[in-house]
Structure formats: structure tokens, C-alpha cells
Scaffold this motif. Structure first.
Motif, PDB file in Angstrom:
ATOM      1  N   THR A  71       0.831  -1.198   0.000  1.00 43.21           N
ATOM      2  CA  THR A  71       0.000   0.000   0.000  1.00 43.21           C
ATOM      3  C   THR A  71       0.868   1.250   0.000  1.00 43.21           C
ATOM      4  N   PHE A  72       0.493   2.201  -0.845  1.00 47.97           N
ATOM      5  CA  PHE A  72       1.211   3.466  -0.918  1.00 47.97           C
ATOM      6  C   PHE A  72       0.220   4.619  -0.786  1.00 47.97           C
ATOM      7  N   GLY A  73       0.682   5.695  -0.145  1.00 46.95           N
ATOM      8  CA  GLY A  73      -0.138   6.891  -0.007  1.00 46.95           C
ATOM      9  C   GLY A  73       0.567   8.073  -0.628  1.00 46.95           C
ATOM     10  N   GLU A  74      -0.199   8.991  -1.201  1.00 41.35           N
ATOM     11  CA  GLU A  74       0.405  10.172  -1.803  1.00 41.35           C
ATOM     12  C   GLU A  74       0.769  11.181  -0.722  1.00 41.35           C
ATOM     13  N   ALA A  75       1.916  11.824  -0.895  1.00 44.27           N
ATOM     14  CA  ALA A  75       2.371  12.845   0.043  1.00 44.27           C
ATOM     15  C   ALA A  75       3.072  13.941  -0.735  1.00 44.27           C
ATOM     16  N   THR A  76       2.942  15.171  -0.259  1.00 38.65           N
ATOM     17  CA  THR A  76       3.602  16.298  -0.897  1.00 38.65           C
ATOM     18  C   THR A  76       4.908  16.580  -0.178  1.00 38.65           C
ATOM     19  N   VAL A  77       6.006  16.532  -0.905  1.00 40.58           N
ATOM     20  CA  VAL A  77       7.330  16.773  -0.330  1.00 40.58           C
ATOM     21  C   VAL A  77       7.800  18.160  -0.757  1.00 40.58           C
ATOM     22  N   ARG A  78       8.032  19.038   0.214  1.00 36.83           N
ATOM     23  CA  ARG A  78       8.530  20.374  -0.072  1.00 36.83           C
ATOM     24  C   ARG A  78      10.032  20.389   0.143  1.00 36.83           C
ATOM     25  N   ARG A  79      10.756  20.823  -0.840  1.00 35.19           N
ATOM     26  CA  ARG A  79      12.210  20.798  -0.782  1.00 35.19           C
ATOM     27  C   ARG A  79      12.763  22.203  -0.556  1.00 35.19           C
ATOM     28  N   GLY A  80      13.655  22.317   0.406  1.00 33.48           N
ATOM     29  CA  GLY A  80      14.315  23.596   0.672  1.00 33.48           C
ATOM     30  C   GLY A  80      13.589  24.426   1.711  1.00 33.48           C
ATOM     31  N   ILE A  81      14.364  25.290   2.398  1.00 34.30           N
ATOM     32  CA  ILE A  81      13.798  26.127   3.459  1.00 34.30           C
ATOM     33  C   ILE A  81      12.818  27.128   2.893  1.00 34.30           C
ATOM     34  N   ARG A  82      13.116  27.695   1.721  1.00 33.14           N
ATOM     35  CA  ARG A  82      12.265  28.712   1.135  1.00 33.14           C
ATOM     36  C   ARG A  82      10.866  28.161   0.851  1.00 33.14           C
ATOM     37  N   ASN A 114     -10.517   6.123  -5.441  1.00 31.89           N
ATOM     38  CA  ASN A 114     -11.227   7.235  -6.052  1.00 31.89           C
ATOM     39  C   ASN A 114     -11.572   8.276  -5.002  1.00 31.89           C
ATOM     40  N   ARG A 115     -11.730   9.520  -5.433  1.00 27.77           N
ATOM     41  CA  ARG A 115     -12.231  10.550  -4.527  1.00 27.77           C
ATOM     42  C   ARG A 115     -13.468  11.200  -5.134  1.00 27.77           C
ATOM     43  N   THR A 116     -14.145  10.431  -5.976  1.00 30.35           N
ATOM     44  CA  THR A 116     -15.364  10.932  -6.609  1.00 30.35           C
ATOM     45  C   THR A 116     -16.422  11.267  -5.576  1.00 30.35           C
ATOM     46  N   TYR A 117     -16.513  10.432  -4.542  1.00 29.60           N
ATOM     47  CA  TYR A 117     -17.534  10.616  -3.522  1.00 29.60           C
ATOM     48  C   TYR A 117     -16.933  11.037  -2.176  1.00 29.60           C
ATOM     49  N   ALA A 118     -15.850  11.794  -2.220  1.00 36.47           N
ATOM     50  CA  ALA A 118     -15.241  12.286  -0.984  1.00 36.47           C
ATOM     51  C   ALA A 118     -16.179  13.295  -0.319  1.00 36.47           C
ATOM     52  N   ASP A 136     -27.377  14.047   4.771  1.00 36.88           N
ATOM     53  CA  ASP A 136     -26.381  13.249   5.484  1.00 36.88           C
ATOM     54  C   ASP A 136     -25.578  12.445   4.461  1.00 36.88           C
ATOM     55  N   LEU A 137     -24.255  12.477   4.572  1.00 39.96           N
ATOM     56  CA  LEU A 137     -23.407  11.758   3.619  1.00 39.96           C
ATOM     57  C   LEU A 137     -22.863  10.455   4.193  1.00 39.96           C
ATOM     58  N   GLY A 138     -23.059  10.242   5.496  1.00 41.52           N
ATOM     59  CA  GLY A 138     -22.539   9.021   6.095  1.00 41.52           C
ATOM     60  C   GLY A 138     -21.025   9.055   6.158  1.00 41.52           C
ATOM     61  N   GLY A 139     -20.428   7.932   6.479  1.00 44.84           N
ATOM     62  CA  GLY A 139     -18.968   7.880   6.557  1.00 44.84           C
ATOM     63  C   GLY A 139     -18.471   8.470   7.865  1.00 44.84           C
ATOM     64  N   GLY A 140     -17.180   8.289   8.107  1.00 45.55           N
ATOM     65  CA  GLY A 140     -16.581   8.793   9.336  1.00 45.55           C
ATOM     66  C   GLY A 140     -15.812  10.063   9.085  1.00 45.55           C
ATOM     67  N   THR A 141     -14.530  10.006   9.359  1.00 47.39           N
ATOM     68  CA  THR A 141     -13.687  11.177   9.189  1.00 47.39           C
ATOM     69  C   THR A 141     -13.341  11.384   7.725  1.00 47.39           C
ATOM     70  N   GLU A 142     -13.084  12.642   7.374  1.00 46.78           N
ATOM     71  CA  GLU A 142     -12.691  12.952   6.011  1.00 46.78           C
ATOM     72  C   GLU A 142     -11.264  12.481   5.792  1.00 46.78           C
ATOM     73  N   ARG A 143     -11.008  11.885   4.637  1.00 48.11           N
ATOM     74  CA  ARG A 143      -9.690  11.329   4.340  1.00 48.11           C
ATOM     75  C   ARG A 143      -9.017  12.152   3.256  1.00 48.11           C
ATOM     76  N   ALA A 144      -7.777  12.523   3.522  1.00 47.11           N
ATOM     77  CA  ALA A 144      -7.024  13.314   2.555  1.00 47.11           C
ATOM     78  C   ALA A 144      -6.089  12.399   1.767  1.00 47.11           C
ATOM     79  N   GLY A 145      -5.782  12.824   0.542  1.00 49.61           N
ATOM     80  CA  GLY A 145      -4.821  12.073  -0.250  1.00 49.61           C
ATOM     81  C   GLY A 145      -5.424  10.863  -0.922  1.00 49.61           C
ATOM     82  N   THR A 146      -4.591  10.156  -1.620  1.00 52.61           N
ATOM     83  CA  THR A 146      -5.011   9.002  -2.418  1.00 52.61           C
ATOM     84  C   THR A 146      -4.213   7.772  -2.020  1.00 52.61           C
TER      85      THR A 146
END
Length: 235
Positions: free
Chosen positions: A111-122, A189-193, A208-218
Motif C-alpha cells: 500500500t502506498f499513499g500520496e504525500a507532498t514533499v517540499r524541498r528547501g527552506i524557502r 477514487n475521490r469521486t464521492y469524498a 447526510d453523507l454518512g462515513g466517518g472522518t474525512e480522508r485526505a490524499g489518495t
């Protein structure tokens, strides 16, 4: 122009499931349907019509938006906020079934999850977007490993997700071309996020949309299967 006869299914709503097929949004009401104000289209039915309806969570609730899913046993309902996770797990189970039916001698799923990597102090100071990468998720509920001798390949069709990329190709590769290794990648999918564009519109209507906590990323599942070379007498 020809007039259509009254139809209880006339107030239908369809939302894209990925880019391959359409799924129907359904909601039930006690007395009166929700005024949709032209923002979305939902097939609304009185709760009395839910006697024979099937839901993944059991009892049918009013004012809850469901995604209606087709199946061999007939349509069933998945709460909007749970659909993306349900879909990922159902496609995962189908992929494992396909590999086993095709006679895999070894199967692994990571299993892999998407993450945003910011490079550099700026980049960190200015909070600018970074590079989107995939990171391995340890101890995921989808992690799977199987090693064995393998078996004679059998045809797993009909497939539960015939339009899922890689499923039909895996079957053809093994049955027709004698492939000894197949890789399938399944992406959530995040069609029904709940926090997606469609989800936010539905929230504004106090549905009401059901479901628990909102999930970020893919989430992506990387499934690799090895198959023994076809032996004489297997076909």
C-alpha cells in the motif's frame, strides 16, 4: 414531441464513478423530498419503498445519500461517504480472487499513499506546493502475501469490475499468452469524498453523507502475482 409516461425513476441522478461507468445517487424521505434547487440530481424515494432495498450497513436511513451499485444479486446501496473506501476494498478483493483463480504461485500487495514533499527552506517558509510522491504505508489493512506451488489456471470471468484497468488484461495475459508475472495497480477514487466538490454541494442541502472522518490524499495498491509456467496436461 412524444410525452413520456409518469415514471417513479424519473428523478434520477447519475454521478461519474471514475471515467468508465455511471452510478446512481439515491436518498429516501419520510414525508417530502428535499428541494434540490437545481444543484444536484438525486433519485429520491419515499422510505416505504425501501422494504426490499439492500444496504451495506443494514437498515436504510432517511436523508442519507447512497450510491446505488449494481451486482449479480441485484442493486445495493453504499452510503456516499463510505463509497470510496468500499470501492477500493472491493476492487482489492476482486484482484486477489482473479490472481488466485488464474493459479498464482505468489501474490504480494503493498500500500502506498500520496504525500507532498517540499524541498528547501524557502519552500517551507512560503508554504509553496512541493513534489507529489508516493510513500509506502506500513501495516496497512491491504497488505497481503501468499507463496505456494500454484495451480492450473482457470478463467475468473465474469469479472466484478470489468472496466477496472488491468483486470481484463491480467486474465488475457495469463490464459492466452502464458504470462508468468502480472502487476495490477489499484488507485482509490475521490469521486464521492465528503470534502469533494459533489460532497460539498450535498452538504449545503443538509443531506447526510454518512462515513466517518474525512480522508485526505489518495491510496494506491500495488499487487504483483507470479504464475508457474504452464505444464502439459493443464490445458
Amino acid at each position: 414531441m412524444r410525452q413520456l409516461a409518469p415514471n417513479p425513476w424519473r428523478n434520477k441522478a447519475f454521478a461519474h464513478q471514475g471515467s468508465v461507468k455511471l452510478s446512481q445517487l439515491v436518498a429516501f424521505y419520510d414525508e417530502n423530498p428535499v428541494e434540490l434547487k437545481g444543484q444536484v440530481e438525486i433519485h429520491q424515494r419515499p422510505i416505504s419503498s425501501a422494504v426490499r432495498a439492500r444496504s451495506v450497513e443494514g437498515a436504510i436511513r432517511t436523508s442519507l445519500v447512497y450510491v446505488q451499485v449494481s451486482s449479480e444479486a441485484g442493486p445495493f446501496l453504499v452510503p456516499f461517504g463510505e463509497y470510496d473506501e468500499w470501492s477500493l476494498r472491493d476492487r482489492y478483493n476482486e484482484a486477489i480472487r482473479i490472481m488466485n483463480t488464474l493459479g498464482a504461485s505468489a501474490i504480494t500487495c503493498e500500500t502506498f499513499g500520496e504525500a507532498t514533499v517540499r524541498r528547501g527552506i524557502r519552500a517551507k517558509v512560503l508554504r509553496r506546493g512541493g513534489e507529489l510522491t508516493q510513500q509506502r504505508i506500513e501495516n496497512s489493512g491491504f497488505d497481503f502475501r501468499h507463496d505456494g506451488a500454484g495451480s492450473a489456471p482457470r478463467d475468473p470471468r465474469p469479472l466484478r469490475w470489468p472496466d477496472e484497468p488491468g483486470f481484463a488484461a491480467a486474465v488475457s495475459s495469463v490464459l492466452e499468452n502464458g504470462a508468468t508475472e502480472v502487476v495490477i495497480n489499484i488507485r482509490s477514487n475521490r469521486t464521492y469524498a465528503i470534502d469533494g466538490a459533489l460532497g460539498l454541494k450535498l452538504k449545503k442541502l443538509d443531506l447526510d453523507l454518512g462515513g466517518g472522518t474525512e480522508r485526505a490524499g489518495t491510496t494506491s495498491l500495488h499487487i504483483r502475482a507470479s504464475f508457474p509456467q504452464v505444464r502439459k496436461g493443464w490445458r
